[in-house]
Design a protein around this motif. Structure first.
Motif, mmCIF file in Angstrom:
data_model
loop_
_atom_site.group_PDB
_atom_site.id
_atom_site.type_symbol
_atom_site.label_atom_id
_atom_site.label_comp_id
_atom_site.label_asym_id
_atom_site.label_seq_id
_atom_site.Cartn_x
_atom_site.Cartn_y
_atom_site.Cartn_z
ATOM 1 N N ARG A 197 17.438 4.846 11.030
ATOM 2 C CA ARG A 197 17.710 3.403 11.177
ATOM 3 C C ARG A 197 18.954 3.019 10.392
ATOM 4 N N PHE A 198 19.067 3.571 9.197
ATOM 5 C CA PHE A 198 20.226 3.249 8.365
ATOM 6 C C PHE A 198 21.507 3.804 8.979
ATOM 7 N N ARG A 199 21.464 5.041 9.453
ATOM 8 C CA ARG A 199 22.668 5.706 9.961
ATOM 9 C C ARG A 199 23.097 5.198 11.328
ATOM 10 N N LEU A 200 22.124 4.913 12.199
ATOM 11 C CA LEU A 200 22.441 4.562 13.589
ATOM 12 C C LEU A 200 22.481 3.063 13.854
ATOM 13 N N ILE A 201 21.740 2.288 13.105
ATOM 14 C CA ILE A 201 21.631 0.856 13.377
ATOM 15 C C ILE A 201 22.313 0.003 12.311
ATOM 16 N N VAL A 202 21.926 0.232 11.061
ATOM 17 C CA VAL A 202 22.366 -0.658 9.980
ATOM 18 C C VAL A 202 23.831 -0.437 9.623
ATOM 19 N N MET A 203 24.196 0.797 9.284
ATOM 20 C CA MET A 203 25.532 1.043 8.741
ATOM 21 C C MET A 203 26.657 0.755 9.732
ATOM 22 N N PRO A 204 26.551 1.151 11.013
ATOM 23 C CA PRO A 204 27.653 0.825 11.937
ATOM 24 C C PRO A 204 27.934 -0.667 12.048
ATOM 25 N N GLN A 205 26.873 -1.492 12.027
ATOM 26 C CA GLN A 205 27.075 -2.934 12.117
ATOM 27 C C GLN A 205 27.525 -3.519 10.777
ATOM 28 N N ALA A 206 26.979 -2.981 9.685
ATOM 29 C CA ALA A 206 27.344 -3.493 8.364
ATOM 30 C C ALA A 206 28.810 -3.224 8.044
ATOM 31 N N LEU A 207 29.361 -2.127 8.582
ATOM 32 C CA LEU A 207 30.752 -1.774 8.285
ATOM 33 C C LEU A 207 31.727 -2.859 8.715
ATOM 34 N N ARG A 208 31.409 -3.568 9.802
ATOM 35 C CA ARG A 208 32.306 -4.631 10.265
ATOM 36 C C ARG A 208 32.396 -5.758 9.234
ATOM 37 N N THR A 209 31.303 -5.985 8.517
ATOM 38 C CA THR A 209 31.304 -6.999 7.463
ATOM 39 C C THR A 209 31.860 -6.449 6.164
ATOM 40 N N ILE A 210 31.597 -5.178 5.914
ATOM 41 C CA ILE A 210 31.963 -4.562 4.644
ATOM 42 C C ILE A 210 33.451 -4.245 4.553
ATOM 43 N N LEU A 211 34.047 -3.832 5.668
ATOM 44 C CA LEU A 211 35.403 -3.290 5.638
ATOM 45 C C LEU A 211 36.454 -4.220 5.019
ATOM 46 N N PRO A 212 36.529 -5.516 5.420
ATOM 47 C CA PRO A 212 37.581 -6.363 4.819
ATOM 48 C C PRO A 212 37.512 -6.467 3.300
ATOM 49 N N PRO A 213 36.357 -6.841 2.701
ATOM 50 C CA PRO A 213 36.341 -6.896 1.226
ATOM 51 C C PRO A 213 36.477 -5.536 0.571
ATOM 52 N N LEU A 214 35.995 -4.485 1.255
ATOM 53 C CA LEU A 214 36.133 -3.141 0.697
ATOM 54 C C LEU A 214 37.612 -2.739 0.667
ATOM 55 N N GLY A 215 38.340 -3.100 1.728
ATOM 56 C CA GLY A 215 39.777 -2.840 1.745
ATOM 57 C C GLY A 215 40.511 -3.604 0.663
ATOM 58 N N ASN A 216 40.091 -4.845 0.427
ATOM 59 C CA ASN A 216 40.703 -5.635 -0.645
ATOM 60 C C ASN A 216 40.485 -4.976 -2.006
ATOM 61 N N ASP A 217 39.283 -4.434 -2.214
ATOM 62 C CA ASP A 217 39.014 -3.752 -3.482
ATOM 63 C C ASP A 217 39.859 -2.487 -3.622
ATOM 64 N N PHE A 218 40.112 -1.806 -2.509
ATOM 65 C CA PHE A 218 40.949 -0.604 -2.564
ATOM 66 C C PHE A 218 42.371 -0.962 -2.978
ATOM 67 N N VAL A 219 42.904 -2.040 -2.388
ATOM 68 C CA VAL A 219 44.246 -2.490 -2.765
ATOM 69 C C VAL A 219 44.260 -2.927 -4.229
#
Length: 271
Positions: free
Chosen positions: A183-205
């Motif tokens: 459930r985490f690998r196939l359902i939760v994480m793929p959808q959560a990444l769309r929300t996570i990516l922008p702030p995660l990218g900001n933290d990387f910068v």
């Protein structure tokens, strides 16, 4: 029909980028035609690999640790949730520079003492050697400090992203017989990444910029190489102008790449 402000902003021609690109090219030409600036940039550029290593390694470890803390925060067990909350609140309350000093000059020596106490029987048997504080380089102490410092912020990003996934989809996957990991690998994480990516990218910068703090430990990154050159040549204006120029090239390039990735994800979601 009126166009929303975000949509209108996306359609605007990026004149700021044209101006920034022209400035970057102009500086590059000026540096290429100046013996002094060529000497400055050849010296400072030796620290680029260290900056990249510290940033990439620290961010990778911080993301892994942050994900673990986020999963603890979402656990059904109160002890794990409270432990995760304690970690996040304490670490976020300490400035990164103070954390660097503490890890380098207090945390690592304390760890070495504890390690030697725990492994004393193995050392007496001749299986391993005693660990010395000098065995842990300042470079790795800096990486550890950035890992711990950023993991608390990244944990909150992961937690918010995971909680943004519709609970109904998780329940449907559970009804289909999928395990918790599936459930985490196939359902939760793929959808959560769309929300996570922008702030995660900001933290990387942000980590690219905060990696300059490792220079206080003597790590030979861009900032440290600039400090060494400026203190020996007294060319402070030229040196720190080049230092700022290199950091701007790194951060602006990363920001543009992350924005392009976000737009691609939005288009793939829409289709």
């Amino acid at each position: 029909m009126a166009v929303s402000r975000p949509a209108a902003a996306e359609k605007e021609f990026p004149w700021w980028l044209v101006a920034a690109g022209a400035l970057a090219v102009g500086i590059a030409i000026f540096v290429a035609t100046s013996d002094l600036y060529r000497q400055v940039i050849s010296t400072i550029s030796r620290g680029v690999l260290i900056t990249v290593f510290v940033t990439v390694t620290g961010f990778a470890f911080a993301s892994a640790l942050g994900l673990l803390v986020a999963l603890m925060a979402l656990s059904k067990r109160a002890l794990l949730r409270q432990t995760a909350r304690f970690y996040v609140e304490i670490i976020r309350g300490v400035p990164v520079l103070v954390l660097l000093f503490w890890i380098a000059f207090a945390g690592v020596p304390a760890f070495v003492v504890g390690w030697n106490v725990l492994t004393a029987p193995l050392q007496e048997a001749g299986l391993i050697d005693a660990l010395q504080v000098r065995d842990v380089s300042l470079l790795w102490r800096a990486v550890i400090a950035l890992t711990i410092g950023y993991s608390a912020f990244i944990a909150e990003i992961f937690r918010a992203g995971i909680q943004s996934v519709d609970e109904g989809q998780i329940e449907a996957a559970q009804a289909l017989g999928l395990s918790r990991f599936q459930r985490f690998r196939l359902i939760v994480m793929p959808q959560a990444l769309r929300t996570i990516l922008p702030p995660l990218g900001n933290d990387f910068v942000a980590m690219v910029k905060d990696s300059s703090l490792v220079s206080v430990l003597g790590v030979a990154d861009i900032t440290q190489m600039g400090k060494i050159y400026a203190s020996g040549s007294f060319r402070f204006f030229e040196t720190y102008s080049i230092v700022a120029y290199i950091y701007l090239l790194l951060t602006v390039s990363l920001s543009l790449a992350l924005r392009a990735l976000e737009r691609r994800l939005r288009r793939s979601t829409a289709t």
